[in-house]
Write an enzyme that holds these catalytic residues in place. Structure first.
Site, PDB file in Angstrom:
ATOM      1  CD  GLU A  99      28.296   2.785  71.243  1.00 35.30           C
ATOM      2  OE1 GLU A  99      27.078   2.900  71.485  1.00 35.30           O
ATOM      3  OE2 GLU A  99      28.806   1.716  70.836  1.00 35.30           O
TER       4      GLU A  99
ATOM      5  CG  HIS B 275      23.660   3.937  69.242  1.00 35.80           C
ATOM      6  ND1 HIS B 275      22.607   3.318  68.608  1.00 35.80           N
ATOM      7  CD2 HIS B 275      24.678   3.037  69.254  1.00 35.80           C
ATOM      8  CE1 HIS B 275      22.962   2.076  68.288  1.00 35.80           C
ATOM      9  NE2 HIS B 275      24.223   1.883  68.643  1.00 35.80           N
TER      10      HIS B 275
ATOM     11  CG  HIS C 219      28.210   1.456  66.153  1.00 34.97           C
ATOM     12  ND1 HIS C 219      27.763   0.352  65.460  1.00 34.97           N
ATOM     13  CD2 HIS C 219      27.456   1.519  67.291  1.00 34.97           C
ATOM     14  CE1 HIS C 219      26.786  -0.233  66.147  1.00 34.97           C
ATOM     15  NE2 HIS C 219      26.566   0.458  67.247  1.00 34.97           N
TER      16      HIS C 219
ATOM     17  CG  ASP D 161      23.196  -1.387  69.141  1.00 32.73           C
ATOM     18  OD1 ASP D 161      23.343  -0.848  70.254  1.00 32.73           O
ATOM     19  OD2 ASP D 161      23.976  -1.208  68.184  1.00 32.73           O
TER      20      ASP D 161
HETATM   21 ZN   LIG Z   1      25.325   0.195  68.774  1.00 39.86          ZN
END
Ligand SMILES: [Zn+2]
Length: 151
Positions: A34, A89, A91, A102
């Protein structure tokens, strides 16, 4: 629309194309981990800069910003007179929607959360507010840089 003082839901959020590209380029560069980082806004609330930060966990399913880099990024924001506009961020494989983790770790109610989904071609960005564990998704519009640089 909503209770007095509540945040408007489903706002239209403008993200300049160059910043969208910077987010995706960074996240793709660290895949399958990530990727993460900050997006800064200027004093009028326009997104102006992407600051990628190392994912200290180097994980494909979790992220945690490297402390020192995050500190330096926040210092730069203050120096430039910017504010924290969004945390992004990626995925790498799953849907670009906030995971339970999250949501649990969303400590900034005034900040937008941008998630890059890299599992599709092309990759997509989605944008959320997460307040007291509640998610609202905004309409994220990728716009030409000129649209947000009118002065
Ligand atoms: Zn996430």
């Amino acid at each position: 629309m909503g209770m007095p003082g509540s945040r408007p839901l489903n706002r239209e959020i403008l993200l300049p194309a160059s910043l969208s590209k910077e987010i995706l380029v960074h996240c793709l560069s660290v895949r399958p981990e990530e990727g993460c980082g900050l997006v800064a806004a200027d004093s009028s609330g326009r997104a102006v800069a992407v600051l990628p930060i190392t994912n200290a966990l180097h994980s494909p399913v979790r992220y945690q910003m490297e402390t020192r880099e995050q500190f330096d990024a926040m210092k730069r924001l203050r120096r430039e007179g910017w504010s924290l506009w969004a945390i992004f961020h990626s995925h790498p494989h799953s849907e670009p929607a906030p995971s339970p983790t999250d949501i649990r770790l969303a400590f900034y109610p005034d900040c937008l959360y941008i998630i890059a989904g890299l599992g599709t071609d092309p990759p997509i960005l989605r944008c959320f507010s997460i307040v007291d564990g509640k998610i609202s998704e905004h309409i994220l519009r990728i716009v030409p840089d000129s649209v947000t640089n009118l002065d």
